[in-house]
Structure formats: C-alpha cells, structure tokens
Design an enzyme around this catalytic site. Sequence first.
Site, short mmCIF file in Angstrom:
data_model
loop_
_atom_site.label_atom_id
_atom_site.label_comp_id
_atom_site.label_asym_id
_atom_site.label_seq_id
_atom_site.Cartn_x
_atom_site.Cartn_y
_atom_site.Cartn_z
N LYS A 1 -0.56 -4.04 -3.38
CA LYS A 1 -1.86 -3.44 -3.04
C LYS A 1 -1.90 -2.06 -3.68
O LYS A 1 -1.41 -1.08 -3.13
CB LYS A 1 -2.07 -3.35 -1.54
N SER B 1 0.82 -1.21 0.00
CA SER B 1 0.00 0.00 0.00
C SER B 1 0.86 1.26 0.00
O SER B 1 1.56 1.54 -0.96
CB SER B 1 -0.96 -0.06 1.20
N GLN C 1 -8.49 3.01 -0.14
CA GLN C 1 -9.75 2.98 0.61
C GLN C 1 -10.05 4.34 1.21
O GLN C 1 -9.13 5.11 1.50
CB GLN C 1 -9.68 1.94 1.75
#
Length: 406
Positions: A337, A312, A341
């Site tokens: 990733k 991420s 979000q």
Amino acid sequence: MSKKRAFAGGVISGVILALALGAGAFTSLQLYRYFQANKAAGETGVKMGTVGDADTSRKLNVLEGMIDKYYLEDVGEEELEQGVYKGLLEALGDPYSVYYTPEELQELQQKTEGIYYGIGARVSLDENTRLPRIAGVIAGTPAEEAGLKEGDLIYQVDGQDVQGMDLSSAVALVKGEEGTTVHLTIVREGESDYLEFDVVRRKLENETVVQRMLENQIGYIQIQEFDDVTLDQFTKALTDCRSAGMQGLILDLRGNPGGNLNTVCEIAREMLPKGLIVYTEDKNGEREEYTCDGKKELGVPLVVLVDANSASASEILAGAVKDYGIGTLVGTTTFGKGIVQRIMKLSDGSAVKLTVSKYYTPKGNNIHKIGIEPDVEVEFDGESYQADGTDNQLNKAVEVLLEKMQ
C-alpha cells in the site's frame, strides 16, 4: 505472545483539514431541490458540473419519489442523503476513499487517539473476498474471550452483510456502547458452516507496542499500528531494552496495517541515519519530504519482521530500513500500500477521506500493489504456532540477528 496484531487498514495520514462550505451549507436533497427550482445555470448563477447538473438533480428527485411511493420499508431523508454522499465516494472504486458521517468521524478520531469501545480484534480487508478479516486478537479482550481467531472472516454484523462494505463502515458496526453485545457471523477456514459469536463490547485502551527481552541480550519490540499513543509507547520500550543491556533488536511489524504518517516518521527518527525517511507526490507532482537528522541512530544490529499484512506506514519504516541497509528484513513480502490518504473535515461535522498522493522510499521506490520483499524469506508455520506456540519467523529473526551481533 499475541502475534500479527493489526487493525482496520490504518489511515496513513491523520491530518484533519477544515474545508469551508460557505455560510449556508446545503444538504444534498436541498441542493437537488434548489437546482430543480432553478433549472439552468444561468438562472441559479451557479456553474453546475456533470455530477450536480440539472438532469442529475431531476433524476435523483424522481428516484426519491419512487422510493417514497413504492419502497416497502420506511426510510428517512437523512439515510438517503448519507447514501448519496457515500455512493459518490464509492464510485471512485478506491477502497481507501470514504465518506464519514459526523458519528463515524468521531469514532475514527477516538481510534487514532488509542481509546475505543469495541471487542479487541484488529481488522483488515481481505482483498479476495472483500470481507473484513481478523488480522489479530488482543490478549485479555472480549474477542479472545469469545473465541475469535486470527484469520476469521466477518460475514455479518448483527445480521447485516458486510461483504463489499468499506472497512471503516464495517468496523463501525462492530464497535458500540460499552456493555452492549454485537453478534458476528464468521467464516473460518476448515469449518463447513458459519460460526456465530456474541461478543460484549468494552472500553479498550489501544496497546500498540509490546516489548520484552529475549536471550542473548536481544531486545524485541512489536509495533501493532501507528496511533497517536504509539510514539511514547515505542520510546519507552526502546529505553527499557537499552536499560536491560540490549545488544541487538528485533522489530516486529507483522500484521501492522499502518496508521499515522507523522507517528511512523517520528519513530523512524529514533533509528535511522540522516536523510530521507519517505517522500510523497500528489497528482500535480508536488513533492513533500520527511527527513531524519540522524542524531538518534539505533547503534545496534537490527532485524525487522514483516509479512503480507504489514502495510502502509509499516512499509514506510521497513522500506527505509531496507534502503539504508541498517537492518535485515525477515518474513514474507509486505502488503503493498504505497498511497496516502487525507481526511478532510466538512463544516457540518462530516468528512471525506481521499487518496491524495503516492509515497516513495528513500531510494525512490513506489511499492503500491508490489510490496517490499524481505532479505530472508520465511513463510509462517501456522500449524506449529497453533500446536505449541512455535514462531518459526521469530526464530529465524533471532538466528539472523545473532550472526549480525558476532
């Protein structure tokens, strides 16, 4: 050295957006009863979708009645209601899209602020077993004192199975009030049976950055995750390295699961040249760019350590470093990733976290389920590390950096 510190699959965007539900926010069960009493959209004045239509509400009421009449244990309406919300998000099949109760949201916010009540283990989701995996144990914490180890899989928390549970919910079970005890059932590689641990929770301040000087005027900075407190910790670490005469820097992102998007971009601005850091695109093709003015370029040779648990936000930083060619990546391919979000708060204090966009490196690469390949691939030698603390990946990073410093 505490290596590969990671926690909880990090929320890449900590933005909280308040969504108005109107003056009279219904609970789900109230909605079902409301629709049952007004069976047609024409009677209610409400346009019902496929999820909340009259047939669905009738079926849910039937199920509620069956539970009330036949289910062996007592269960309250609130538990059923929360289950409906959580189930709706679970139906997306996206492990990163989650419903939070008000209590769970408060715990999440405390974590991103850098203070929490827990055991001191950083947890990620093991994709193969769907169990929480201890990606790192923080030195001097209850987890270390109890004997938990990196790589342990959490099978049960206080006797409750957590396999298939979303990571945030599983972590919430591990956390709790200061001084209370949590019982963990652990699966450990090489052990023929489950291991049982009782761990006493404590108030912990999240140490997200570790800094020290190595030989040959090499600075070493490890970022464990990107929380609200991380920027100040990183800038202090970088200043300390420079004050000590740093001529090259090793940035350790191994085991870093990500965190706050704004935080990683601010840290990137302390190192990168002028240009894009990352950009995102949502389902409608709307693009948002995060840029650097280039006024604080690092100015010394750089090596970045990465591994399969670098995910991420840590991949955003590693990807930018690689695209600009300002540093060498050493280790193994990162997690992959490449999605963002956002947490959206509801008027009753609950919230949903939804995957809302993809992110791309400065050169336009989306690394989701692919990861970022290192420039110099080195598998971690766990046996040597356990035997005498030898970190072969760090040693290789030093070797590569010394060549760049010549």
